[in-house]
Write a protein that holds these residues in place. Sequence first.
Motif, PDB file in Angstrom:
ATOM      1  N   THR C  11       4.025   3.212   1.125  1.00 15.26           N
ATOM      2  CA  THR C  11       4.295   3.340   2.128  1.00 15.26           C
ATOM      3  C   THR C  11       5.358   3.866   2.276  1.00 15.26           C
ATOM      4  OG1 THR C  11       1.855   2.036   2.786  1.00 15.26           O
ATOM      5  CG2 THR C  11       3.545   2.354   4.782  1.00 15.26           C
ATOM      6  N   HIS C  12       5.950   4.554   3.393  1.00 16.05           N
ATOM      7  CA  HIS C  12       8.073   4.586   3.672  1.00 16.05           C
ATOM      8  C   HIS C  12       7.796   4.945   5.365  1.00 16.05           C
ATOM      9  CE1 HIS C  12       5.777   9.705   4.643  1.00 16.05           C
ATOM     10  NE2 HIS C  12       5.492   8.704   5.243  1.00 16.05           N
ATOM     11  N   THR C 188       4.049   8.902  -1.426  1.00 12.99           N
ATOM     12  CA  THR C 188       4.207   8.348  -0.218  1.00 12.99           C
ATOM     13  C   THR C 188       3.347   8.385   1.070  1.00 12.99           C
ATOM     14  OG1 THR C 188       6.432   9.290   0.352  1.00 12.99           O
ATOM     15  CG2 THR C 188       6.414   8.546  -1.386  1.00 12.99           C
ATOM     16  N   GLY C 190       1.891   6.491   4.518  1.00 13.03           N
ATOM     17  CA  GLY C 190      -0.244   5.890   4.797  1.00 13.03           C
ATOM     18  C   GLY C 190       0.610   4.637   4.854  1.00 13.03           C
ATOM     19  N   LEU C 191      -0.108   3.662   5.035  1.00  9.89           N
ATOM     20  CA  LEU C 191      -1.741   3.460   4.852  1.00  9.89           C
ATOM     21  C   LEU C 191      -2.389   3.950   6.452  1.00  9.89           C
ATOM     22  CD1 LEU C 191      -2.698   1.367   2.275  1.00  9.89           C
ATOM     23  CD2 LEU C 191      -2.758   4.798   2.271  1.00  9.89           C
ATOM     24  N   HIS C 193      -2.108   4.073  10.090  1.00 10.24           N
ATOM     25  CA  HIS C 193      -1.161   4.149  11.401  1.00 10.24           C
ATOM     26  C   HIS C 193      -2.003   5.013  11.919  1.00 10.24           C
ATOM     27  CE1 HIS C 193       2.079   6.266   8.390  1.00 10.24           C
ATOM     28  NE2 HIS C 193       2.039   6.336   9.524  1.00 10.24           N
ATOM     29  N   ASP C 208      -8.524   1.184   4.793  1.00 13.38           N
ATOM     30  CA  ASP C 208      -7.199   0.811   3.204  1.00 13.38           C
ATOM     31  C   ASP C 208      -7.498   0.598   2.477  1.00 13.38           C
ATOM     32  OD1 ASP C 208      -6.023   2.125   5.476  1.00 13.38           O
ATOM     33  OD2 ASP C 208      -5.248   0.917   6.083  1.00 13.38           O
ATOM     34  N   TRP C 244      -0.772  10.419  -1.114  1.00 17.99           N
ATOM     35  CA  TRP C 244      -1.506   9.123  -2.075  1.00 17.99           C
ATOM     36  C   TRP C 244      -2.450  10.769  -3.127  1.00 17.99           C
ATOM     37  CZ3 TRP C 244      -2.133   3.533  -1.855  1.00 17.99           C
ATOM     38  CH2 TRP C 244      -1.092   2.814  -1.558  1.00 17.99           C
ATOM     39  N   TYR C 262      -1.115  -5.356  -0.378  1.00 14.43           N
ATOM     40  CA  TYR C 262      -1.048  -4.314   0.791  1.00 14.43           C
ATOM     41  C   TYR C 262      -0.848  -5.284   1.455  1.00 14.43           C
ATOM     42  CZ  TYR C 262      -4.263  -2.393   4.470  1.00 14.43           C
ATOM     43  OH  TYR C 262      -4.237  -1.803   5.375  1.00 14.43           O
ATOM     44  N   THR C 269       2.503  -0.317  11.168  1.00 11.31           N
ATOM     45  CA  THR C 269       2.279   0.198   9.751  1.00 11.31           C
ATOM     46  C   THR C 269       1.793  -0.275   8.886  1.00 11.31           C
ATOM     47  OG1 THR C 269       3.642   2.329  10.008  1.00 11.31           O
ATOM     48  CG2 THR C 269       2.446   2.112   7.880  1.00 11.31           C
ATOM     49  N   SER C 271       1.059  -0.941   5.387  1.00  7.15           N
ATOM     50  CA  SER C 271       1.443  -0.894   3.920  1.00  7.15           C
ATOM     51  C   SER C 271       1.005  -1.251   2.508  1.00  7.15           C
ATOM     52  CB  SER C 271       3.089  -1.424   4.267  1.00  7.15           C
ATOM     53  OG  SER C 271       2.842  -2.801   3.690  1.00  7.15           O
TER      54      SER C 271
END
Lengths: 147, 280, 279, 117
Positions: C11-12, C188, C190-191, C193, C208, C244, C262, C269, C271
């Motif tokens: 995640t970013h 990068t 997601g997941l 949101h 997810d 992803w 996770y 978000t 993550s």
Amino acid sequence: MALDKPYQDVPGTTIFDAEQSRLGYHLNQFCMSLMKAENRARFKANERAYLDEWLMTEEQKQAVLARDLNWCIRLGGNIYFLAKIGATDGKSFQQMAGSMTGMTEEEYRDMMIAGGRSVEGNRVVGEDGNAQAHRQPQGKAGRKEAH
Amino acid sequence: MARITASVYTSHVPAIGAALDLGKTGEPYWQKVFSGYDFSRQWLRDNTPDVIFLVYNDHATAFSLEMIPTFAIGCAAEFQPADEGWGPRPVPVVKGHPELAAHIAQSVIQDDFDLTIVNRMPVDHGLTVPLSLMCGQPAAWPCPVIPFAVNVVQYPVPSGRRCYNLGRAIRKAVASYDQPLKVQIWGTGGMSHQLQGPRAGLINREWDSAFLDRLIADPADLAQMSHIEYVREAGSEGIELVMWLIARGAMSDNPPRVAHRFYHVPASNTAVGHLILENT
Amino acid sequence: MAKIVGGINVTHVPYIGRAIANNLQQDPYWKPFFDGFPPVRQWLAKVKPDIAVVIYNDHGLNFFLDKMPTFAIGAAPEYSNADEGWGIPTLPPYQGDVDLSWHMIDSLIEEEFDIVTCQEMLVDHAFTIPLELFWPDQHPCPVRTVPICVNTVQFPLPTAARCFKFGQAIGRTIESWDSDARVVVIGTGGLSHQLDGQRAGFINKEFDLMFMEKLISDPLWVTRYSIPDLVELTGTQGVELLNWLTARGALLGEVAKVHANYHVPISNTASGLLCMEAV
Amino acid sequence: MNTSKQKRVIPGTTMFDGEQARKGYALNKMCFSFNSAENRAEYLEDKEAYCDKYGLNEQQKKAALSLQVLDMLAAGGNAYYLAKLGGIFGLDMQDVGAQQTGMTKEAFKAKLVEAGK
């Protein structure tokens, strides 16, 4: 590079590929800037000073100052970008194309009216057509320069 | 349902635009070029579509080397004629068709074509010269135009096969648009020409003629031609002809009616080719 | 030929950058997130990549809506980070690998992907934060990079199936590159949101977790969903999971899970972290 | 319009498609300009003048000046771009989320934590 470059054996022709595009990046970006009237005016007022604003190599700057399009192309210039220099000088594509063959504008124009340059002998390096290296320069203008 | 009624193919030499803009069309040199379009201007008046989908290449105008898209679709409501270095051409603003453009983008992206979506873009001679040739010098262009720019400048450029298949995807997209629009697709650029280096001025009349024949009769086969053959036989800028295959691919599978065919050497550096094909 | 050592999806969220800047790794809110990374760093120390191919989406730093590419690839000698609007301190430039970039561009167009080539490109948090998480405090970043942007912002987006195929083509082009470089593929985003609308804050943990599991065992599973399906299931920004999927495609063939984590939430978000290698 | 017919309706959710992108072009372009600190300062100096400089229509201007995210979305704004405007006022995405859902920030955060259980 993994992919073949079959186009390297076409005489008098440079394909604007990744390598050329990398080499000529700043030269071409300089050309692009000439699409603005204001930049054309600044370039014309002091060519050297304007060129110095760009991250070009000294040789690229010399090639532009000399208006030697073949030289520019060897250094990564692309004809559509270089055309902006011609436009700034008030030159047509035909005049620019003529300059790359060593022909006068008239000679070049006449060649075109007569049906253009023949593909015969000009398909592959090593044949005997008029675009081959051993036949350069082709026209009067080129011969003059050669002296 | 919208449908593609016809396709138009033409060169887009900048000098043609200059000759028009400077009132030189009557000069003998240019007369020969423009005479090939007398029929076409009348044809377009008789067959004005609701939208023109115009395939062309940007000549270092909207896209610098910073970012070169393979295929870019213009989704804006209007597009300004660009200053390419000579000052902008004195031609009307190009009105877009955002709804159809967005629909086509949606459909062909779903079909695995990775378009770049453009909401603002100046358009250069590649787009305006064909309009001038087909429409003369009107105060406004006769209908909205969707600009579609193809990278044929910086290698790697898309293959003829990819272009032809894209045309087919565009055909499908247009057919699924539920307004009863008549759409023409124009493929521009070419024919044989080379602008650069000691081989500048190359023209290959025989090859061009065969290209036109094959484009009409067997485009799927023509689409298999490799890049190197275009370059070797039709000059470094002859590669622009892959764009004609997009327009041809968008036509129905029935043999088209050839409404008009014209070929002339030279206009400036270029062999001018021109075809009008109607869907039957 | 170059070797793909494996892939990491992560995640970013920009917020993570602030947490790193303020040393909040042990803070109770952040600990469950940051604790996911040591095993990945150990794995990276073992597989020793030279190059990271980073698949992400730009958030209005390099691309504006005037021209929005479906797939864009960087081909610059270096990539700068820049202020994205919040004035968060920018990170030093990342070294590119122009030879690999152009090799990829050549073969991807050959394989009929209609990409955009960028010889100048700014990289935003979606690119920098994952590298910062994998190689903390190592400036400049110890690997050379190739950024690849997927449009997950302006619809129409590429389909999940197209992204997977794009990833596979990326994998093939890396493996056909005449070099002894070792390459890690990073995806990068997601997941689940959603940042906008009355449904903001939407999270779908069940989906997810299923997605993370299927990414290992059956990556094509997610291609059964259309883009509107994915928006419905994962949120308007959850569709970033396409990055992803693209990265997973690049690993070609079967993979095994090296490590996963996770945690909900980081800011708005869910993550996720998933490290994979070929079996 | 043709494309709108195929649009999926998901409650409380707008897909940022061509229609939104065209509608919100000026608003998003203004937000894009906030990538530069200089522009952010200029905005704070005279917000209305800055909106005019980017050609925002009345609806967009009103939404931007009032920082109402739902109104900005209705005017074609995109979350990633709007985040840059929110950033000027120190709003993070949870503030933005809370505002859109009519919750307090604490309640919004709690909802997210709940979703992870």
